[in-house]
Design a protein around this motif. Structure first.
Motif, PDB file in Angstrom:
ATOM      1  N   ARG A   1     -98.378 -91.945 -74.417  1.00  0.00           N
ATOM      2  CA  ARG A   1     -96.974 -91.787 -73.800  1.00  0.00           C
ATOM      3  C   ARG A   1     -95.902 -90.859 -74.431  1.00  0.00           C
ATOM      4  O   ARG A   1     -95.998 -90.776 -75.575  1.00  0.00           O
ATOM      5  CB  ARG A   1     -96.437 -93.271 -73.795  1.00  0.00           C
ATOM      6  N   THR A   2     -95.175 -90.457 -73.301  1.00  0.00           N
ATOM      7  CA  THR A   2     -93.979 -89.418 -74.001  1.00  0.00           C
ATOM      8  C   THR A   2     -93.128 -89.964 -74.824  1.00  0.00           C
ATOM      9  O   THR A   2     -92.623 -89.338 -75.736  1.00  0.00           O
ATOM     10  CB  THR A   2     -93.675 -88.766 -72.655  1.00  0.00           C
ATOM     11  N   ASP A   3     -92.891 -91.273 -74.857  1.00  0.00           N
ATOM     12  CA  ASP A   3     -91.949 -91.802 -75.681  1.00  0.00           C
ATOM     13  C   ASP A   3     -92.491 -92.326 -76.916  1.00  0.00           C
ATOM     14  O   ASP A   3     -91.739 -93.266 -77.894  1.00  0.00           O
ATOM     15  CB  ASP A   3     -91.213 -93.184 -74.873  1.00  0.00           C
ATOM     16  N   GLY A   4     -93.836 -92.186 -77.336  1.00  0.00           N
ATOM     17  CA  GLY A   4     -94.257 -92.861 -78.456  1.00  0.00           C
ATOM     18  C   GLY A   4     -94.933 -94.217 -78.446  1.00  0.00           C
ATOM     19  O   GLY A   4     -95.577 -94.632 -79.057  1.00  0.00           O
ATOM     20  N   ARG A   5     -94.770 -95.089 -77.423  1.00  0.00           N
ATOM     21  CA  ARG A   5     -94.848 -96.382 -77.389  1.00  0.00           C
ATOM     22  C   ARG A   5     -96.544 -96.552 -77.121  1.00  0.00           C
ATOM     23  O   ARG A   5     -97.054 -95.581 -76.488  1.00  0.00           O
ATOM     24  CB  ARG A   5     -94.222 -97.217 -76.357  1.00  0.00           C
TER      25      ARG A   5
ATOM     26  N   ARG B   1     -98.170 -82.743 -78.808  1.00  0.00           N
ATOM     27  CA  ARG B   1     -97.001 -81.927 -79.248  1.00  0.00           C
ATOM     28  C   ARG B   1     -95.934 -83.119 -79.554  1.00  0.00           C
ATOM     29  O   ARG B   1     -94.810 -83.021 -78.419  1.00  0.00           O
ATOM     30  CB  ARG B   1     -96.569 -80.812 -78.121  1.00  0.00           C
ATOM     31  N   PRO B   2     -95.945 -83.740 -80.508  1.00  0.00           N
ATOM     32  CA  PRO B   2     -94.817 -84.670 -80.981  1.00  0.00           C
ATOM     33  C   PRO B   2     -93.442 -84.207 -81.208  1.00  0.00           C
ATOM     34  O   PRO B   2     -93.440 -82.844 -81.629  1.00  0.00           O
ATOM     35  CB  PRO B   2     -95.115 -85.544 -81.961  1.00  0.00           C
ATOM     36  N   GLY B   3     -92.221 -84.370 -81.133  1.00  0.00           N
ATOM     37  CA  GLY B   3     -90.990 -83.875 -81.331  1.00  0.00           C
ATOM     38  C   GLY B   3     -90.638 -82.711 -80.473  1.00  0.00           C
ATOM     39  O   GLY B   3     -89.905 -81.852 -81.019  1.00  0.00           O
TER      40      GLY B   3
ATOM     41  N   GLN C   1     -77.518 -75.996 -72.471  1.00  0.00           N
ATOM     42  CA  GLN C   1     -77.463 -77.223 -71.483  1.00  0.00           C
ATOM     43  C   GLN C   1     -76.724 -78.166 -71.850  1.00  0.00           C
ATOM     44  O   GLN C   1     -76.592 -78.506 -73.130  1.00  0.00           O
ATOM     45  CB  GLN C   1     -78.762 -77.668 -70.827  1.00  0.00           C
ATOM     46  N   PRO C   2     -76.175 -79.015 -70.943  1.00  0.00           N
ATOM     47  CA  PRO C   2     -75.422 -80.279 -71.358  1.00  0.00           C
ATOM     48  C   PRO C   2     -75.894 -81.331 -72.196  1.00  0.00           C
ATOM     49  O   PRO C   2     -75.263 -82.083 -73.076  1.00  0.00           O
ATOM     50  CB  PRO C   2     -74.701 -80.883 -70.089  1.00  0.00           C
ATOM     51  N   ALA C   3     -77.384 -81.267 -72.253  1.00  0.00           N
ATOM     52  CA  ALA C   3     -77.985 -82.513 -73.019  1.00  0.00           C
ATOM     53  C   ALA C   3     -79.341 -81.962 -73.292  1.00  0.00           C
ATOM     54  O   ALA C   3     -79.992 -80.832 -72.725  1.00  0.00           O
ATOM     55  CB  ALA C   3     -78.113 -83.635 -72.113  1.00  0.00           C
ATOM     56  N   ALA C   4     -80.051 -82.651 -74.395  1.00  0.00           N
ATOM     57  CA  ALA C   4     -81.439 -82.302 -74.949  1.00  0.00           C
ATOM     58  C   ALA C   4     -82.328 -83.769 -74.935  1.00  0.00           C
ATOM     59  O   ALA C   4     -81.652 -84.708 -75.289  1.00  0.00           O
ATOM     60  CB  ALA C   4     -81.179 -81.679 -76.074  1.00  0.00           C
ATOM     61  N   LEU C   5     -83.544 -83.772 -74.730  1.00  0.00           N
ATOM     62  CA  LEU C   5     -84.238 -84.689 -74.843  1.00  0.00           C
ATOM     63  C   LEU C   5     -85.520 -84.482 -75.895  1.00  0.00           C
ATOM     64  O   LEU C   5     -85.976 -83.176 -75.937  1.00  0.00           O
ATOM     65  CB  LEU C   5     -84.781 -85.542 -73.726  1.00  0.00           C
ATOM     66  N   THR C   6     -85.942 -85.609 -76.371  1.00  0.00           N
ATOM     67  CA  THR C   6     -87.183 -85.185 -77.221  1.00  0.00           C
ATOM     68  C   THR C   6     -88.399 -86.092 -76.536  1.00  0.00           C
ATOM     69  O   THR C   6     -88.141 -87.263 -76.629  1.00  0.00           O
ATOM     70  CB  THR C   6     -87.121 -85.668 -78.852  1.00  0.00           C
ATOM     71  N   LEU C   7     -89.617 -85.578 -76.671  1.00  0.00           N
ATOM     72  CA  LEU C   7     -90.562 -86.159 -76.228  1.00  0.00           C
ATOM     73  C   LEU C   7     -92.139 -85.830 -77.050  1.00  0.00           C
ATOM     74  O   LEU C   7     -92.040 -84.612 -77.171  1.00  0.00           O
ATOM     75  CB  LEU C   7     -90.631 -86.378 -74.925  1.00  0.00           C
TER      76      LEU C   7
END
Length: 656
Positions: free
Chosen positions: A602-606, A572-574, A626-632
């Motif tokens: 890897r979750t960072d795509g590397r 599940r990218p993105g 929430q104050p932030a969001a991350l994409t993995l």
């Protein structure tokens, strides 16, 4: 070093207080008063005492009187129902039985209910024994309370001693307590578990009961050695920093002729009415909790294992069968209580007294209830109406989780709630999450065999299950063999399949469990607020279409761990997740790593071979919830744990 106990011959003499407490049902140390207690100094002699209120006469037959009944008689102790006496020339190692003449004149040969040691089954005689032992676990005993506390990382390895490991050269021979000690300690330390839990070690006649049909409530089974040998096993585990929990069975007992059933010719320990005193599921007798002396017997057994054997906890088996008068009984085959209800009020009072007395007399220990219903307040204090256990097994979590993961991933979208439902009740009790022996026997198959798909998917599903178990609120329990993905279901009369550890996929599961335990201990967010409000906060709870889940574990002082689960074999990218902390988040655990047997995404795509730490960046989002969001990228059939980089210890920040 703990000092040796006093001479048991002298301290076993009955006092008026002993008689009063016994009749009241509150005596907690009957193991020091009833049974056989040899003289430690001077000519051999043993003091015997047994409860048989309906016997006409009681004598002791033993090795030194030719096993002749009536030769060495015991005398009644007033109207207490107890019989006692001193027999000269009898010392440790002497085999014996009580010979009871019942009210009809029939002679009954009975093993000692309070025996400290017994013959190896199938023999049934009791053995006179001195339990003197020099303990070396002072440091453990002084610090153990913190290691099983409600905010501690508690990870339990459930073990059946008869089948954990056997000698490959002699597979039918049981290893001794001494032979098991070092390999067990080595394995538990390597896997990172904090405690072991032994299936019942109390003496039992039938190995196929796995110890759950007990005849010797005060004696460790002689199948593996002497009482001191078992003490030395506990001592060794403690010195290695490993706690010991014992399975304990106060719910029922077998009908074997030499055992407790119809002990003096009457229904002494059990109810006479089969609607109350016979268990239809197991063909066993049910204890009469309304009888004071029976409660004292069971209380004393519990305190015996916690005191004499330094056990750190008792897991009480089949609590539901104790609480409900209609447990496994059809209409008309059970007797209501005095108020017309189905609750066993005597059992409730007994369990409350058990827990009150255990926490009073043995600080630092815990009790665990295997209770499979929605009985309220199992792990709440007794002064508020609870049963008083420290923890309750969460059988609902186990059933829901296994049912979900046994489904083909293509169907999981329709059953998404089976993993989210638990959050509705997770804060009502202090829970242990069990994947126990009961789930890998009787045709159920091992955990690995339950999983759907081809072999790769089965292993991935198992890794997903274990990573989810370790991440969700509650203490952890895993039955032996499942930590390396045994294919076959458990067989009580054979060793685990240790050779599988040579295969990469099985070694990968074991490596994962070791890492789960490592991070579980190191990340306070994963254990500090178990069972407390706010300990779990959903980030993604309703993405049934992709079978994705994400939640935060929250500890004290803002400690965080983000847990992401992908229950399909599709990457599940993105995937965008809102989090309360901007900045880099380190992936401390990814169950899809090649080292665990995964595909290496890897979750960072590397690429996995990239030496850079696996991290994702949470960007500020002023308008978000929430104050932030991350994409993995969420790998297939995988669980990922992420922690804000700044919350990791300095030595961990510099490592992959």
């Amino acid at each position: 070093m703990n000092p040796l106990p006093e001479d048991p011959f002298e301290t076993s003499a009955l006092s008026d207080l002993d008689l009063y407490l016994f009749a009241e049902g509150t005596h907690r140390r009957l193991g020091e008063k009833l049974g056989a207690h040899p003289r430690r100094h001077g000519p051999p002699a043993t003091r015997f005492c047994v409860w048989a209120p309906n016997a006409q006469a009681v004598s002791v037959a033993h090795d030194h009187n030719g096993w002749q009944p009536g030769v060495d008689r015991l005398e009644p102790v007033g109207s207490s129902g107890l019989w006692h006496g001193v027999i000269e020339g009898v010392g440790p190692g002497t085999r014996y039985k009580y010979c009871l003449v019942d009210r009809h004149g029939a002679l009954r040969w009975k093993a000692d209910p309070m025996a400290a040691h017994a013959e190896r089954p199938p023999a049934t005689a009791s053995v006179v024994w001195d339990l003197a032992y020099q303990w070396g676990d002072d440091q453990w005993m002084a610090t153990r309370a913190a290691r099983s506390a409600l905010d501690a990382p508690v990870s339990i390895y459930e073990v059946h001693l008869g089948s954990w490991r056997r000698d490959p050269a002699e597979p039918d021979r049981l290893l001794s307590y001494a032979e098991l000690a070092e390999p067990l300690v080595e394995h538990v330390l390597a896997q990172g578990f904090t405690h072991v839990e032994f299936l019942p070690v109390m003496e039992h006649p039938f190995s196929g009961s796995w110890g759950y049909q007990v005849t010797g409530y005060f004696a460790p089974t002689s199948r593996h050695g002497t009482p001191q040998d078992f003490m030395a096993l506990v001592d060794r585990l403690h010195q290695a920093g490993i706690g010991v929990i014992l399975d304990w069975v106060p719910s029922h007992f077998p009908l074997d002729e030499a055992g407790l059933a119809r002990f003096d010719g009457t229904h002494l320990y059990e109810h006479a009415d089969p609607r109350q005193g016979y268990h239809p599921d197991w063909g066993t007798a049910v204890f009469n909790y309304d009888r004071h002396e029976v409660r004292a017997f069971l209380l004393s057994s519990a305190h015996h294992w916690l005191g004499r054997y330094h056990a750190d906890g008792l897991r009480v088996d089949a609590v539901a069968s104790m609480l409900y008068l209609d447990y496994s009984r059809p209409e008309g085959q059970w007797v209501p209580n005095a108020y017309g209800g189905r609750e066993n009020l005597g059992a409730v009072a007994f369990l409350q007294e058990l827990n009150r007395s255990v926490y009073q007399d043995h600080p630092g220990t815990q009790t665990y209830a295997e209770e499979s219903t929605a009985w309220p307040q199992v792990s709440w204090p007794t002064d508020g109406g609870g049963l008083g256990f420290g923890y309750k097994w969460d059988m609902g979590w186990m059933h829901d989780t296994l049912r979900y993961l046994q489904r083909d991933p293509v169907h999981r979208r329709w059953h998404h709630h089976e993993l989210t439902f638990r959050s509705l009740y997770a804060e009502t009790e202090h829970f242990v999450l069990p994947l126990s022996h009961d789930e890998v026997v009787h045709g159920k198959g091992s955990l690995l065999a339950k999983m759907p798909g081809d072999p790769w998917q089965r292993f991935a599903n198992l890794r997903l299950l274990l990573a989810y178990q370790w991440a969700t609120p509650g203490k952890k329990l895993l039955f032996m063999g499942q930590e390396f993905g045994q294919w076959q279901e458990w067989r009580h009369d054979q060793s685990l399949d240790w050779h599988l550890l040579a295969e990469p996929a099985h070694h990968g599961v074991a490596h994962l469990v070791a890492q789960l335990n490592r991070w579980y201990r190191q990340l306070p967010a994963l254990h500090q607020r178990d069972g407390r409000p706010g300990g779990l906060q959903w980030v993604l709870a309703d993405d049934a279409e992709r079978s994705l889940y994400a939640f935060l574990r929250v500890g004290e002082a803002g400690r965080l761990a983000l847990v992401v689960l992908n229950a399909t074999p599709v990457p599940r990218p993105g995937t965008v997740l809102e989090v309360p902390h901007p900045g880099p988040w380190r992936v401390v655990l990814n169950s899809d790593r090649a080292a665990f047997g995964g595909s290496g995404l890897r979750t960072d795509g590397r690429p996995e071979a990239d030496p850079a730490p696996e991290e994702v960046l949470a960007q500020p989002q002023p308008a978000g919830a929430q104050p932030a969001a991350l994409t993995l990228l969420v790998p297939p059939l995988a669980a990922c744990w992420l922690v804000p980089l700044e919350q990791l210890p300095d030595d961990e920040r510099d490592q992959q």
